[in-house]
Design a protein around this motif. Structure first.
Motif, mmCIF file in Angstrom:
data_model
loop_
_atom_site.group_PDB
_atom_site.id
_atom_site.type_symbol
_atom_site.label_atom_id
_atom_site.label_comp_id
_atom_site.label_asym_id
_atom_site.label_seq_id
_atom_site.Cartn_x
_atom_site.Cartn_y
_atom_site.Cartn_z
ATOM 1 N N HIS A 1 -8.183 9.005 -3.197
ATOM 2 C CA HIS A 1 -7.615 7.880 -3.949
ATOM 3 C C HIS A 1 -7.962 7.976 -5.436
ATOM 4 N N SER A 2 -7.023 7.562 -6.267
ATOM 5 C CA SER A 2 -7.200 7.622 -7.724
ATOM 6 C C SER A 2 -8.172 6.542 -8.190
ATOM 7 N N HIS B 1 0.843 -1.195 0.000
ATOM 8 C CA HIS B 1 0.000 0.000 0.000
ATOM 9 C C HIS B 1 0.884 1.253 0.000
ATOM 10 N N PRO B 2 0.746 2.116 -1.016
ATOM 11 C CA PRO B 2 1.626 3.292 -1.101
ATOM 12 C C PRO B 2 1.523 4.220 0.109
HETATM 13 C C1 HEM Z 1 -8.832 -1.391 -0.243
HETATM 14 C C2 HEM Z 1 -8.441 -0.241 0.237
HETATM 15 C C3 HEM Z 1 -7.337 0.628 -0.325
HETATM 16 C C4 HEM Z 1 -6.667 0.561 -1.510
HETATM 17 C C5 HEM Z 1 -6.852 -0.457 -2.647
HETATM 18 C C6 HEM Z 1 -5.719 1.656 -1.518
HETATM 19 C C7 HEM Z 1 -4.855 1.925 -2.560
HETATM 20 C C8 HEM Z 1 -3.999 3.016 -2.609
HETATM 21 C C9 HEM Z 1 -3.208 3.401 -3.751
HETATM 22 C C10 HEM Z 1 -3.157 2.653 -5.082
HETATM 23 C C11 HEM Z 1 -2.529 4.506 -3.417
HETATM 24 C C12 HEM Z 1 -1.580 5.327 -4.331
HETATM 25 C C13 HEM Z 1 -2.228 6.654 -4.706
HETATM 26 C C14 HEM Z 1 -3.491 6.485 -5.542
HETATM 27 O O1 HEM Z 1 -3.405 5.802 -6.578
HETATM 28 O O2 HEM Z 1 -4.521 7.033 -5.157
HETATM 29 C C15 HEM Z 1 -2.867 4.820 -2.062
HETATM 30 C C16 HEM Z 1 -2.322 5.859 -1.354
HETATM 31 C C17 HEM Z 1 -2.657 6.172 -0.064
HETATM 32 N N1 HEM Z 1 -3.657 5.586 0.685
HETATM 33 FE FE1 HEM Z 1 -4.712 3.962 0.152
HETATM 34 N N2 HEM Z 1 -5.818 2.355 -0.355
HETATM 35 C C18 HEM Z 1 -6.810 1.767 0.395
HETATM 36 C C19 HEM Z 1 -7.268 2.169 1.625
HETATM 37 C C20 HEM Z 1 -6.780 3.246 2.316
HETATM 38 C C21 HEM Z 1 -7.285 3.718 3.576
HETATM 39 C C22 HEM Z 1 -8.462 3.121 4.350
HETATM 40 C C23 HEM Z 1 -6.523 4.794 3.929
HETATM 41 C C24 HEM Z 1 -6.606 5.682 5.149
HETATM 42 C C25 HEM Z 1 -6.848 5.280 6.333
HETATM 43 C C26 HEM Z 1 -5.543 4.998 2.902
HETATM 44 C C27 HEM Z 1 -4.573 5.957 2.921
HETATM 45 C C28 HEM Z 1 -3.695 6.225 1.899
HETATM 46 C C29 HEM Z 1 -2.665 7.242 1.948
HETATM 47 C C30 HEM Z 1 -2.374 8.176 3.131
HETATM 48 C C31 HEM Z 1 -2.035 7.219 0.718
HETATM 49 C C32 HEM Z 1 -0.858 8.073 0.292
HETATM 50 C C33 HEM Z 1 -1.367 9.281 -0.439
HETATM 51 C C34 HEM Z 1 -0.216 10.116 -0.919
HETATM 52 O O3 HEM Z 1 0.876 10.007 -0.375
HETATM 53 O O4 HEM Z 1 -0.457 10.875 -1.854
HETATM 54 N N3 HEM Z 1 -5.725 4.042 1.933
HETATM 55 N N4 HEM Z 1 -3.763 3.906 -1.590
#
Ligand code: HEM
Length: 195
Positions: A125-126, A101-102
């Motif tokens: 998220h994208s 997870h990034p």
């Molecule tokens: C099945 C659930 C999830 C998937 C598949 C997922 C996937 C991703 C992906 C692919 C990215 C890279 C940036 C993008 O493409 O948007 C990302 C970034 C991130 N995600 Fe998730 N995510 C999930 C759940 C979550 C949850 C629940 C949180 C918060 C509690 C979270 C927090 C973040 C953060 C903080 C980043 C970094 C953003 C940045 O540095 O720009 N994610 N996630």
């Protein structure tokens, strides 16, 4: 047996049609097209059909495929090696994704044991991130088991309560005493002038 059911606009006339897909093949659809002598979509491959229809397979899963989980059950999966999330009423087992997870595994862990929809959306998220979710989808959350959101109770306005403590009296005296002395000085001066 058909795996997916689609309700989608017809490619030609945009009328809503029902179609059933088995494996990668469209196996049945409403008679709409055949009535008009057009049944070419019957042999369309599912992925072509889906691309045209603009529906992601994720949204096509039949209700019977969706396991209903209770909040209590989901909340138990709150470790790096066993992590489930609730996002938009759906349950995801993101255990295999923790290392990749990034945003890091800690944010995912911090989103366990609650409805993580806002946390997920706040990050912005994208679309590709949203597409990835399908891989981890394991069912739906039983909404009746989710604890009610904690409602913000604003602090009660303190009722007007004039300060009657000795400190307050001292403050008043500090203000009044110089005035009294000044007034006394004027009075004394007034009488001494006359004499
Ligand atoms: C099945 C659930 C999830 C998937 C598949 C997922 C996937 C991703 C992906 C692919 C990215 C890279 C940036 C993008 O493409 O948007 C990302 C970034 C991130 N995600 Fe998730 N995510 C999930 C759940 C979550 C949850 C629940 C949180 C918060 C509690 C979270 C927090 C973040 C953060 C903080 C980043 C970094 C953003 C940045 O540095 O720009 N994610 N996630």
């Amino acid at each position: 047996m058909c795996n997916f059911k689609i309700l989608q606009g017809c490619f030609r006339c945009h009328k809503k049609i029902v179609a059933y897909i088995r494996s990668t093949w469209l196996c049945k659809q409403s008679s709409h097209h055949r009535e008009r002598g057009f049944d070419a979509t019957l042999s369309l491959r599912k992925d072509l059909y889906l691309r045209r229809s603009g529906i992601k397979p994720f949204s096509l899963r039949m209700a019977s495929d969706r396991k209903l989980h209770t909040f209590e059950e989901v909340a138990k999966h709150n470790q790096t090696k066993d992590c489930w999330l609730i996002i938009s009423g759906k349950v995801y087992d993101v255990t295999p994704f923790m290392e990749d997870h990034p945003g890091g595994d800690e944010v995912l862990l911090s989103a366990t044991g609650k409805d993580a929809t806002n946390d997920f959306e706040d990050v912005g998220h994208s679309d590709s991130a949203r597409d990835m979710m399908e891989k981890y989808y394991i069912g739906e959350i039983d909404a009746s088991t989710v604890p009610l959101k904690r409602t913000y109770i604003p602090p009660q306005q303190a009722q007007y309560n004039p300060d009657k403590t000795p400190e307050f009296v001292i403050k008043i005296l500090q203000f009044l005493v110089p005035l009294l002395i000044l007034g006394l000085a004027f009075v004394v001066r007034h009488y001494t002038k006359k004499e």
